[in-house]
Motif scaffolding. Structure first.
Motif, short mmCIF file in Angstrom:
data_model
loop_
_atom_site.label_atom_id
_atom_site.label_comp_id
_atom_site.label_asym_id
_atom_site.label_seq_id
_atom_site.Cartn_x
_atom_site.Cartn_y
_atom_site.Cartn_z
N HIS A 1 -13.31 0.92 10.03
CA HIS A 1 -14.48 1.72 10.40
C HIS A 1 -14.40 3.12 9.80
O HIS A 1 -15.40 3.66 9.31
N PHE A 2 -13.22 3.74 9.81
CA PHE A 2 -13.05 5.08 9.27
C PHE A 2 -12.44 5.07 7.86
O PHE A 2 -12.16 6.13 7.30
N ASP A 3 -12.22 3.87 7.30
CA ASP A 3 -11.66 3.73 5.96
C ASP A 3 -10.30 4.43 5.87
O ASP A 3 -10.00 5.13 4.91
N LEU A 4 -9.46 4.22 6.92
CA LEU A 4 -8.12 4.79 6.94
C LEU A 4 -7.08 3.67 6.90
O LEU A 4 -7.31 2.58 7.39
N ARG A 5 -5.93 3.96 6.32
CA ARG A 5 -4.84 3.00 6.29
C ARG A 5 -3.66 3.57 7.08
O ARG A 5 -3.30 4.74 6.90
N SER A 7 0.20 2.27 9.39
CA SER A 7 1.10 1.18 9.75
C SER A 7 0.91 0.79 11.21
O SER A 7 0.34 1.55 12.01
N LYS A 8 1.41 -0.38 11.54
CA LYS A 8 1.34 -0.85 12.93
C LYS A 8 2.11 0.09 13.85
O LYS A 8 1.68 0.37 14.98
N GLN A 9 3.27 0.59 13.40
CA GLN A 9 4.06 1.50 14.23
C GLN A 9 3.31 2.80 14.52
O GLN A 9 3.36 3.33 15.61
N THR A 10 2.61 3.30 13.51
CA THR A 10 1.82 4.52 13.71
C THR A 10 0.72 4.27 14.73
O THR A 10 0.45 5.11 15.59
N LEU A 11 0.10 3.10 14.62
CA LEU A 11 -0.96 2.75 15.57
C LEU A 11 -0.39 2.65 16.99
O LEU A 11 -1.02 3.14 17.95
N LYS A 12 0.80 2.07 17.14
CA LYS A 12 1.42 1.97 18.45
C LYS A 12 1.70 3.35 19.04
O LYS A 12 1.43 3.61 20.21
N ARG A 13 2.25 4.24 18.20
CA ARG A 13 2.54 5.60 18.69
C ARG A 13 1.26 6.31 19.10
O ARG A 13 1.23 7.03 20.10
N PHE A 14 0.21 6.10 18.31
CA PHE A 14 -1.07 6.75 18.62
C PHE A 14 -1.62 6.23 19.95
O PHE A 14 -2.07 7.02 20.80
#
Length: 220
Positions: A1-5, A7-14
Motif C-alpha cells: 500500500h505504501f510501496d515500502l520494503r 523485513s519480517k523482523q522489522t515488522l514484528k518490532r514495529f
C-alpha cells in the motif's frame, strides 16, 4: 500500500512497539447482544455476585462442553527436524455439564450421549439435593435451557430456593465456566490424553475431580 520494503523482523518490532502481541485467535459469535439488555443483565449479575460474596446466597455458573479426539493443542516443544502429529478425525464425544462458583467449587456430570433438556433437568434436580440456602444459577439462552420441558421445572425449583438467571444472548464472557473449559482444553491438557479414548476420558475426569486443589482459576 505504501510501496515500502521491510523485513519480517522489522515488522514484528514495529507491531510490538504498537503493543500488538502474537496470540491465539478465538472463535467469535455471529451476533451481538442488545446493548441495553446487556448492561441491565450485567448490573443484575454484579448485584448477585455482591450478595454471594456476603454469604447471602450461593451463585453458580452452568454450562456444558464436549471433549473429543480433535486436538486443542496448537503449540508444543518439539525437537528440531521432528514434528509431533496428533491424529484427528471422527470420534466419540465426552460431554461435561458443570456448576461452577467463583470460589472454585465445581459439581460436574459427564455423559457419553447427547445432551438435551431432559439431561439438564436431571442434573439440576441432582444438584438441588445439596443446596442449603438460596441459590442462583447463571446460564445462557440455548434451546435446552429455554424449552417447554425446562420451563415446566422452574416453578418447582423456585420452591427449593433455586433460581435461574439468564444471560443476554451472545455474551459468553459473562459466564465464568467458559474459562474452565478453555483452561482444560488449552492450558491443562496433556499429549497423553490423545493416546486413546480411555486416556482422554481419564484425563478429563482427573481434572474435574482435582479441580479446586491441583487445578484452580483465580477469578477477578
Amino acid at each position: 500500500h505504501f510501496d515500502l520494503r521491510l523485513s519480517k523482523q522489522t515488522l514484528k518490532r514495529f507491531l510490538k512497539s504498537l503493543a500488538f502481541s502474537w496470540r491465539r485467535i478465538r472463535k467469535g459469535l455471529k451476533g451481538k447482544p442488545d446493548p441495553e439488555e446487556y448492561q441491565q443483565k450485567k448490573a443484575a449479575l454484579h448485584a448477585w455476585q455482591q450478595q454471594a460474596s456476603q454469604g447471602e446466597l450461593d451463585l453458580y455458573y452452568f454450562d456444558a462442553s464436549g471433549f473429543c479426539f480433535t486436538p486443542y493443542l496448537p503449540y508444543a516443544w518439539q525437537e528440531k527436524g521432528e514434528t509431533i502429529t496428533l491424529e484427528s478425525g471422527p470420534s466419540k464425544r465426552l460431554n461435561v455439564l458443570g456448576f461452577l462458583s467463583k470460589n472454585n467449587a465445581l459439581q460436574a456430570y459427564t455423559r457419553l450421549g447427547s445432551v438435551d433438556s431432559d439431561v439438564v433437568v436431571r442434573c439440576i434436580n441432582d444438584f438441588c439435593k445439596d443446596i442449603d440456602k438460596k441459590t442462583v444459577v447463571v446460564m445462557d439462552n440455548s434451546p435446552m435451557h429455554t424449552s417447554e420441558t425446562f420451563q415446566e421445572n422452574i416453578p418447582l425449583w423456585k420452591e427449593k430456593e433455586f433460581d435461574i438467571f439468564y444471560l443476554p444472548k451472545y455474551s459468553p464472557e459473562l459466564n465464568i465456566i467458559e474459562m474452565l473449559w478453555r483452561f482444560i482444553k488449552y492450558e491443562w491438557i496433556e499429549l497423553d490424553a490423545y493416546k486413546s479414548w480411555t486416556h482422554l476420558v481419564h484425563y478429563v475426569e482427573n481434572v474435574l475431580q482435582n479441580f479446586g486443589e491441583k487445578y484452580k482459576i483465580i477469578f477477578v
